[in-house]
Design a protein around this motif. Structure first.
Motif, PDB file in Angstrom:
ATOM      1  N   ALA A 220       0.809  -1.360  -0.029  1.00  0.00           N
ATOM      2  CA  ALA A 220      -0.182   0.032  -0.148  1.00  0.00           C
ATOM      3  C   ALA A 220       0.825   1.239  -0.085  1.00  0.00           C
ATOM      4  O   ALA A 220       0.541   2.218  -0.723  1.00  0.00           O
ATOM      5  CB  ALA A 220      -0.797  -0.083   1.474  1.00  0.00           C
ATOM      6  N   ARG A 221       1.964   1.360   0.901  1.00  0.00           N
ATOM      7  CA  ARG A 221       2.629   2.429   0.799  1.00  0.00           C
ATOM      8  C   ARG A 221       3.419   2.820  -0.586  1.00  0.00           C
ATOM      9  O   ARG A 221       3.447   4.141  -1.044  1.00  0.00           O
ATOM     10  CB  ARG A 221       3.846   2.510   1.714  1.00  0.00           C
ATOM     11  N   GLY A 222       3.636   1.676  -1.017  1.00  0.00           N
ATOM     12  CA  GLY A 222       4.296   1.961  -2.469  1.00  0.00           C
ATOM     13  C   GLY A 222       3.301   2.568  -3.312  1.00  0.00           C
ATOM     14  O   GLY A 222       3.785   3.627  -4.093  1.00  0.00           O
ATOM     15  N   LEU A 223       2.234   2.114  -3.389  1.00  0.00           N
ATOM     16  CA  LEU A 223       1.164   2.813  -4.361  1.00  0.00           C
ATOM     17  C   LEU A 223       0.941   4.004  -3.898  1.00  0.00           C
ATOM     18  O   LEU A 223       0.750   5.090  -4.846  1.00  0.00           O
ATOM     19  CB  LEU A 223      -0.121   2.154  -4.224  1.00  0.00           C
ATOM     20  N   ALA A 224       1.095   4.456  -2.634  1.00  0.00           N
ATOM     21  CA  ALA A 224       0.532   5.930  -2.219  1.00  0.00           C
ATOM     22  C   ALA A 224       1.924   6.994  -2.674  1.00  0.00           C
ATOM     23  O   ALA A 224       1.431   7.861  -3.113  1.00  0.00           O
ATOM     24  CB  ALA A 224       0.527   5.801  -0.869  1.00  0.00           C
ATOM     25  N   TRP A 225       3.079   6.181  -2.688  1.00  0.00           N
ATOM     26  CA  TRP A 225       4.351   6.966  -3.225  1.00  0.00           C
ATOM     27  C   TRP A 225       4.054   7.285  -4.630  1.00  0.00           C
ATOM     28  O   TRP A 225       4.442   8.380  -5.168  1.00  0.00           O
ATOM     29  CB  TRP A 225       5.608   6.256  -3.055  1.00  0.00           C
ATOM     30  N   ALA A 226       3.638   6.375  -5.290  1.00  0.00           N
ATOM     31  CA  ALA A 226       3.335   6.514  -6.820  1.00  0.00           C
ATOM     32  C   ALA A 226       2.249   7.640  -7.289  1.00  0.00           C
ATOM     33  O   ALA A 226       2.317   8.438  -7.809  1.00  0.00           O
ATOM     34  CB  ALA A 226       2.869   4.988  -7.551  1.00  0.00           C
ATOM     35  N   LEU A 227       1.026   7.463  -6.226  1.00  0.00           N
ATOM     36  CA  LEU A 227      -0.068   8.226  -6.491  1.00  0.00           C
ATOM     37  C   LEU A 227       0.468   9.858  -6.218  1.00  0.00           C
ATOM     38  O   LEU A 227       0.180  10.606  -7.192  1.00  0.00           O
ATOM     39  CB  LEU A 227      -0.938   7.944  -5.468  1.00  0.00           C
ATOM     40  N   TYR A 228       1.175   9.888  -5.204  1.00  0.00           N
ATOM     41  CA  TYR A 228       1.682  11.248  -4.768  1.00  0.00           C
ATOM     42  C   TYR A 228       2.833  11.646  -5.985  1.00  0.00           C
ATOM     43  O   TYR A 228       2.860  12.708  -6.229  1.00  0.00           O
ATOM     44  CB  TYR A 228       2.009  11.302  -3.429  1.00  0.00           C
ATOM     45  N   GLY A 229       3.673  10.820  -6.084  1.00  0.00           N
ATOM     46  CA  GLY A 229       4.761  11.279  -6.836  1.00  0.00           C
ATOM     47  C   GLY A 229       4.543  11.359  -8.252  1.00  0.00           C
ATOM     48  O   GLY A 229       5.057  12.366  -9.060  1.00  0.00           O
ATOM     49  N   CYS A 249      -3.478   5.201 -10.184  1.00  0.00           N
ATOM     50  CA  CYS A 249      -3.154   4.627  -8.856  1.00  0.00           C
ATOM     51  C   CYS A 249      -4.243   5.191  -7.843  1.00  0.00           C
ATOM     52  O   CYS A 249      -4.605   4.408  -7.100  1.00  0.00           O
ATOM     53  CB  CYS A 249      -1.748   5.080  -8.443  1.00  0.00           C
ATOM     54  N   ALA A 250      -4.647   6.403  -8.008  1.00  0.00           N
ATOM     55  CA  ALA A 250      -5.615   6.829  -6.795  1.00  0.00           C
ATOM     56  C   ALA A 250      -7.104   6.034  -7.229  1.00  0.00           C
ATOM     57  O   ALA A 250      -7.571   5.677  -6.141  1.00  0.00           O
ATOM     58  CB  ALA A 250      -5.880   8.304  -7.422  1.00  0.00           C
ATOM     59  N   ARG A 251      -7.343   5.616  -8.425  1.00  0.00           N
ATOM     60  CA  ARG A 251      -8.425   4.837  -8.648  1.00  0.00           C
ATOM     61  C   ARG A 251      -8.287   3.378  -7.743  1.00  0.00           C
ATOM     62  O   ARG A 251      -9.373   2.984  -7.103  1.00  0.00           O
ATOM     63  CB  ARG A 251      -8.685   4.379 -10.002  1.00  0.00           C
ATOM     64  N   PHE A 252      -7.216   2.987  -7.998  1.00  0.00           N
ATOM     65  CA  PHE A 252      -6.999   1.614  -7.296  1.00  0.00           C
ATOM     66  C   PHE A 252      -7.140   1.700  -5.830  1.00  0.00           C
ATOM     67  O   PHE A 252      -7.739   1.033  -5.097  1.00  0.00           O
ATOM     68  CB  PHE A 252      -5.725   0.976  -7.621  1.00  0.00           C
ATOM     69  N   TYR A 253      -6.448   2.781  -5.543  1.00  0.00           N
ATOM     70  CA  TYR A 253      -6.468   3.223  -3.791  1.00  0.00           C
ATOM     71  C   TYR A 253      -8.051   3.153  -3.490  1.00  0.00           C
ATOM     72  O   TYR A 253      -8.391   2.604  -2.533  1.00  0.00           O
ATOM     73  CB  TYR A 253      -5.368   4.536  -3.736  1.00  0.00           C
ATOM     74  N   ILE A 254      -8.449   4.099  -4.135  1.00  0.00           N
ATOM     75  CA  ILE A 254     -10.033   4.361  -3.601  1.00  0.00           C
ATOM     76  C   ILE A 254     -10.820   3.112  -3.871  1.00  0.00           C
ATOM     77  O   ILE A 254     -11.656   2.831  -2.729  1.00  0.00           O
ATOM     78  CB  ILE A 254     -10.518   5.703  -4.388  1.00  0.00           C
ATOM     79  N   GLU A 255     -10.723   2.326  -4.727  1.00  0.00           N
ATOM     80  CA  GLU A 255     -11.617   1.192  -4.769  1.00  0.00           C
ATOM     81  C   GLU A 255     -11.161   0.070  -3.950  1.00  0.00           C
ATOM     82  O   GLU A 255     -11.976  -0.775  -3.601  1.00  0.00           O
ATOM     83  CB  GLU A 255     -11.429   0.487  -6.386  1.00  0.00           C
ATOM     84  N   ASN A 256     -10.148  -0.066  -3.433  1.00  0.00           N
ATOM     85  CA  ASN A 256      -9.425  -1.247  -2.609  1.00  0.00           C
ATOM     86  C   ASN A 256      -9.472  -0.873  -1.160  1.00  0.00           C
ATOM     87  O   ASN A 256      -9.125  -1.797  -0.374  1.00  0.00           O
ATOM     88  CB  ASN A 256      -8.480  -1.491  -3.188  1.00  0.00           C
ATOM     89  N   THR A 257      -9.690   0.310  -0.910  1.00  0.00           N
ATOM     90  CA  THR A 257      -9.413   0.621   0.615  1.00  0.00           C
ATOM     91  C   THR A 257     -10.591   0.697   1.263  1.00  0.00           C
ATOM     92  O   THR A 257     -11.652   1.358   0.811  1.00  0.00           O
ATOM     93  CB  THR A 257      -8.764   2.052   0.717  1.00  0.00           C
TER      94      THR A 257
END
Ligand code: GLY
Length: 367
Positions: A220-229, A249-257
């Motif tokens: 999860a943190r890696g994906l958050a780094w990618a979203l922000y980066g 990345c944001a879509r994946f984050y929102i759909e899976n969290t």
């Protein structure tokens, strides 16, 4: 969600941060912890890598900007100066993490050219990590290794290139982003932590992980780094490919969290021992607020902002914020540093505290 209902809660985060950081700089002057153990900053545990020294100064700058206090300004300058020699550090890939929250913020506040020079040198040092074969900035771990985390550090390289008109350096930064996008971001917007390359040919060999569950899973943190980066790099370059990747990345984050806005350490791990990795949520909240600004006027923009505000409402509530817990030295509880190595598991972590405060600052100050 309006800001008004959570404004007092976010103000409470700053009050909590003032208390905890006062104690840290008084009790351990000049020291840079990474994670707590049992809620106490741990100076003897394994670091794995030295990447967190900008997050303490970064929090001190945010406290100064929020409160206007000269005490926090003096502390922020002091802790920034302590890391200045790291501008030439070629042993880690984290010079964005060190210098963006500290010296870049200091420069933006003052316009002092000598501060800008430090930021530029840090960005140029990042450029020394570039591998022509493969087209990426190598991780701290090995020549053949590319980390998703570096997306949060390539911005300082691009900034340095733009400030100095160095087209060759900027090209290295852009190639790194395109390589990361191609090999570490999957079709569904999930991300791999690490990519491994053939050193002789530069050929991409496989996805891998250090801190996630498996090579083909989503840490999860890696994906958050990618979203922000990727969002940050779009802001710097205007290249729509990077906005597209940040939004995937944001879509994946929102759909899976889960609804509360806090993911586990890795979305694919079956029955994770711990339900939450709060630092990933804090980073994602900051990245989503940034993305909301970058997409202003589009329908998605309000979804990004809403998700960020809901996440911050959760993180600033009693389950995560260590206010009124004098025995707990960090700000944000339930973070994870390195689950496989057993480092900082279900603890406060320096970057979690920093990105949490930064996201709250973005909301309260409309930046
Ligand atoms: N950059 C290391 C981490 O996210 O733990």
């Amino acid at each position: 969600m309006e800001i008004a209902p959570i404004k007092a809660q976010l103000e409470g985060v700053f009050a909590c941060a003032e208390e905890k950081l006062h104690r840290l700089v008084d009790t351990h002057p000049g020291r840079f912890p990474i994670y707590t153990t049992g809620g106490k900053w741990d100076f003897s545990g394994e670091a794995w890598t030295n990447w967190c020294e900008g997050f303490l100064g970064g929090q001190l700058w945010l406290l100064h900007l929020h409160t206007g206090s000269p005490f926090w300004r003096a502390q922020a300058e002091h802790y920034s100066r302590l890391i200045e020699p790291r501008k030439a550090d070629t042993s880690v890939h984290d010079l964005g993490f060190l210098f963006w929250p500290t010296w870049k913020r200091w420069y933006d506040l003052t316009g002092d050219e000598s501060l800008r020079a430090v930021v530029i040198q840090a960005g140029q040092t990042m450029g020394l990590r570039f591998r022509e074969k493969g087209g990426y900035l190598r991780s701290f771990l090995a020549e053949d290794s590319l980390f998703i985390d570096i997306m949060m550090n390539v911005g300082i390289l691009i900034y340095a290139a733009q400030q100095t008109g160095d087209r060759a350096l900027e090209e290295k930064g852009l190639r790194h982003c395109l390589t990361t996008r191609k090999y570490l971001v999957r079709g569904d917007g999930s991300t791999a932590h690490e990519g491994i390359f053939d050193l002789a040919t530069g050929e991409f060999l496989r996805q891998s992980t250090q801190q996630g569950w498996r090579a083909d899973s989503s840490w999860a943190r890696g994906l958050a780094w990618a979203l922000y980066g990727f969002g940050t790099v779009f802001g710097l370059t205007g290249d729509a490919r990077f906005l597209e990747t940040a939004e995937a990345c944001a879509r994946f984050y929102i759909e899976n969290t889960p609804a509360g806005g806090v993911p586990p350490n890795d979305w694919d791990e079956p029955s994770p021992a711990l339900p939450c990795e709060s630092s990933a949520a804090a980073i994602a909240a900051g990245g989503l607020l940034n993305l909301a600004r970058l997409t202003a006027g589009r329908a998605e923009s309000s979804l990004y902002r809403e998700t960020a505000l809901h996440t911050l409402a959760t993180l600033s509530g009693p389950a995560f914020l260590a206010a009124n817990e004098p025995g707990w030295e960090g700000i944000l509880k339930h973070g994870i540093y390195h689950q496989r190595k057993g480092l900082g598991v279900d603890e406060s972590v320096m970057w979690g505290d920093y990105f949490f405060l930064e996201a709250c600052y973005q909301v309260l100050h409309g930046t």
